[in-house]
Design an enzyme around this catalytic site. Sequence first.
Site, PDB file in Angstrom:
ATOM      1  N   SER A   9       0.835  -1.196   0.000  1.00 44.87           N
ATOM      2  CA  SER A   9       0.000   0.000   0.000  1.00 44.87           C
ATOM      3  C   SER A   9       0.872   1.249   0.000  1.00 44.87           C
ATOM      4  O   SER A   9       1.667   1.474   0.918  1.00 44.87           O
ATOM      5  CB  SER A   9      -0.905   0.019   1.231  1.00 44.87           C
ATOM      6  OG  SER A   9      -1.534   1.281   1.319  1.00 44.87           O
ATOM      7  N   HIS A  33      -1.330  -1.108  -4.198  1.00 42.11           N
ATOM      8  CA  HIS A  33      -2.599  -0.708  -3.602  1.00 42.11           C
ATOM      9  C   HIS A  33      -2.557   0.799  -3.358  1.00 42.11           C
ATOM     10  O   HIS A  33      -1.616   1.314  -2.766  1.00 42.11           O
ATOM     11  CB  HIS A  33      -2.778  -1.484  -2.301  1.00 42.11           C
ATOM     12  CG  HIS A  33      -4.050  -1.239  -1.568  1.00 42.11           C
ATOM     13  ND1 HIS A  33      -5.223  -1.914  -1.836  1.00 42.11           N
ATOM     14  CD2 HIS A  33      -4.328  -0.408  -0.533  1.00 42.11           C
ATOM     15  CE1 HIS A  33      -6.167  -1.504  -0.999  1.00 42.11           C
ATOM     16  NE2 HIS A  33      -5.661  -0.585  -0.196  1.00 42.11           N
ATOM     17  N   ASP A  35      -4.709   4.034  -1.840  1.00 43.80           N
ATOM     18  CA  ASP A  35      -5.820   4.392  -0.959  1.00 43.80           C
ATOM     19  C   ASP A  35      -6.325   5.799  -1.260  1.00 43.80           C
ATOM     20  O   ASP A  35      -5.639   6.785  -1.018  1.00 43.80           O
ATOM     21  CB  ASP A  35      -5.365   4.298   0.497  1.00 43.80           C
ATOM     22  CG  ASP A  35      -5.125   2.863   0.914  1.00 43.80           C
ATOM     23  OD1 ASP A  35      -6.105   2.087   0.908  1.00 43.80           O
ATOM     24  OD2 ASP A  35      -3.971   2.509   1.207  1.00 43.80           O
ATOM     25  N   MET A  37      -8.914   8.581  -0.272  1.00 45.83           N
ATOM     26  CA  MET A  37      -9.761   8.975   0.873  1.00 45.83           C
ATOM     27  C   MET A  37     -10.222  10.412   0.679  1.00 45.83           C
ATOM     28  O   MET A  37      -9.458  11.240   0.200  1.00 45.83           O
ATOM     29  CB  MET A  37      -8.964   8.883   2.180  1.00 45.83           C
ATOM     30  CG  MET A  37      -8.323   7.534   2.435  1.00 45.83           C
ATOM     31  SD  MET A  37      -7.586   7.486   4.079  1.00 45.83           S
ATOM     32  CE  MET A  37      -6.659   5.947   3.995  1.00 45.83           C
ATOM     33  N   HIS A  66      -8.402   1.569  -3.981  1.00 43.87           N
ATOM     34  CA  HIS A  66      -9.340   1.325  -2.878  1.00 43.87           C
ATOM     35  C   HIS A  66     -10.005   2.652  -2.553  1.00 43.87           C
ATOM     36  O   HIS A  66      -9.392   3.521  -1.950  1.00 43.87           O
ATOM     37  CB  HIS A  66      -8.536   0.765  -1.691  1.00 43.87           C
ATOM     38  CG  HIS A  66      -9.325   0.568  -0.443  1.00 43.87           C
ATOM     39  ND1 HIS A  66      -8.730   0.398   0.782  1.00 43.87           N
ATOM     40  CD2 HIS A  66     -10.663   0.501  -0.217  1.00 43.87           C
ATOM     41  CE1 HIS A  66      -9.652   0.233   1.707  1.00 43.87           C
ATOM     42  NE2 HIS A  66     -10.836   0.305   1.133  1.00 43.87           N
ATOM     43  N   MET A  68     -12.117   4.941  -0.600  1.00 42.82           N
ATOM     44  CA  MET A  68     -12.768   5.201   0.689  1.00 42.82           C
ATOM     45  C   MET A  68     -13.384   6.592   0.595  1.00 42.82           C
ATOM     46  O   MET A  68     -12.883   7.561   1.177  1.00 42.82           O
ATOM     47  CB  MET A  68     -11.735   5.105   1.823  1.00 42.82           C
ATOM     48  CG  MET A  68     -11.352   3.669   2.148  1.00 42.82           C
ATOM     49  SD  MET A  68      -9.783   3.556   3.022  1.00 42.82           S
ATOM     50  CE  MET A  68      -8.650   3.647   1.642  1.00 42.82           C
ATOM     51  N   MET A 137     -12.051  -5.639   5.324  1.00 45.44           N
ATOM     52  CA  MET A 137     -11.162  -4.728   6.061  1.00 45.44           C
ATOM     53  C   MET A 137     -10.818  -5.337   7.416  1.00 45.44           C
ATOM     54  O   MET A 137     -11.706  -5.790   8.150  1.00 45.44           O
ATOM     55  CB  MET A 137     -11.833  -3.362   6.270  1.00 45.44           C
ATOM     56  CG  MET A 137     -11.986  -2.519   5.014  1.00 45.44           C
ATOM     57  SD  MET A 137     -10.447  -2.146   4.153  1.00 45.44           S
ATOM     58  CE  MET A 137      -9.534  -1.222   5.395  1.00 45.44           C
ATOM     59  N   ASP A 175      -6.944  -6.066   4.299  1.00 46.72           N
ATOM     60  CA  ASP A 175      -6.261  -4.766   4.291  1.00 46.72           C
ATOM     61  C   ASP A 175      -6.344  -4.171   5.682  1.00 46.72           C
ATOM     62  O   ASP A 175      -7.443  -3.923   6.194  1.00 46.72           O
ATOM     63  CB  ASP A 175      -6.957  -3.865   3.259  1.00 46.72           C
ATOM     64  CG  ASP A 175      -6.347  -2.473   3.173  1.00 46.72           C
ATOM     65  OD1 ASP A 175      -5.252  -2.258   3.731  1.00 46.72           O
ATOM     66  OD2 ASP A 175      -6.987  -1.605   2.526  1.00 46.72           O
TER      67      ASP A 175
HETATM   68  C1  DX5 Z   1      -6.292   2.166   5.469  1.00 47.53           C
HETATM   69  C2  DX5 Z   1      -5.933   1.606   4.133  1.00 47.53           C
HETATM   70  C3  DX5 Z   1      -4.838   0.610   4.107  1.00 47.53           C
HETATM   71  C4  DX5 Z   1      -3.545   1.043   4.751  1.00 47.53           C
HETATM   72  C5  DX5 Z   1      -3.053  -0.136   5.518  1.00 47.53           C
HETATM   73  O1  DX5 Z   1      -7.605   2.570   5.493  1.00 47.53           O
HETATM   74  O2  DX5 Z   1      -7.037   1.038   3.492  1.00 47.53           O
HETATM   75  O3  DX5 Z   1      -4.590   0.197   2.767  1.00 47.53           O
HETATM   76  O4  DX5 Z   1      -2.542   1.437   3.859  1.00 47.53           O
HETATM   77  O5  DX5 Z   1      -1.911   0.230   6.192  1.00 47.53           O
HETATM   78  P1  DX5 Z   1      -1.184  -0.758   7.189  1.00 47.53           P
HETATM   79  O6  DX5 Z   1      -0.725  -1.922   6.346  1.00 47.53           O
HETATM   80  O7  DX5 Z   1      -0.074   0.054   7.725  1.00 47.53           O
HETATM   81  O8  DX5 Z   1      -2.180  -1.179   8.211  1.00 47.53           O
HETATM   82 ZN    ZN Z   2      -6.565   0.211   1.494  1.00 50.69          ZN
END
Ligand code: DX5
Ligand code: ZN
Length: 231
Positions: A9, A33, A35, A37, A66, A68, A137, A175
């Site tokens: 990620s 990956h 993220d 947000m 991903h 969010m 998740m 994740d």
């Molecule tokens: C958080 C993300 C994850 C995040 C996980 O909401 O969806 O992808 O990068 O990070 P770690 O692996 O550090 O928990």
């Molecule tokens: Zn993620």
Amino acid sequence: MMTTQIFPSLLAADFARLADEAAVVADVADWLHVDVMDAHFVPNLTIGLPVVSALLKYATLPLDCHLMISDPDRWAPDYARAGAQNVTIHAEAATAPVRTLRSIRAAGARAGLAINPATPVEPYGDLLPEIDMLLVMTIEPGFGGQPFLDVTLPKIARARELIARHGGEVWLQVDGGVSEETIGRCAEAGADVFVAGTAVFGAQDPAAAVRHLRSTADAASRLPSAGHGRQ
Ligand code: DX5
Ligand code: ZN
């Protein structure tokens, strides 16, 4: 047939050097990956379509976006049209998930559906034909570096059973808090796609971290206890 895949990620990478960070794991990881947000669906704000489009020009691995965000119905197809190879929407945010998942596929991408720790998987069993990946998740979404939530493990196992019953090739992704210490339990429960942020980009040698995560997951998924109707 299940194959272990490791998706580093980029949330834990240096955002000012995304292309370089992507290159560090390009030879050892399966996908990247990303993220997205929006500070509405989750309290944090990261990157959006302009940065993803730019990264697509440099990344040699496929991008797993991903989302969010509160309005995935509006935005998800645009990520697919931009060239993201997978686009995952949250079940809690989508108002027309079937239509949106179909739009993602129609734009040529794989479609993913994510569920938060407190969201049950059973209501989404009927949507398995509409998706290529189910994301369970293993933390509350929004931030990297949070501890893995063991409470999600039985749901991972139930998700694997639903996928086995469905019979299709749906990847089961986890994740959040995935590390050397927790990846084995996820693999035993039936996950085959592992997102890891801190465990990869927080390591001295991110490429070595990816290799170790893969071998730990492979070893755990071969345990006799990891039945769940798989071959
Ligand atoms: C958080 C993300 C994850 C995040 C996980 O909401 O969806 O992808 O990068 O990070 P770690 O692996 O550090 O928990
Ligand atoms: Zn993620």
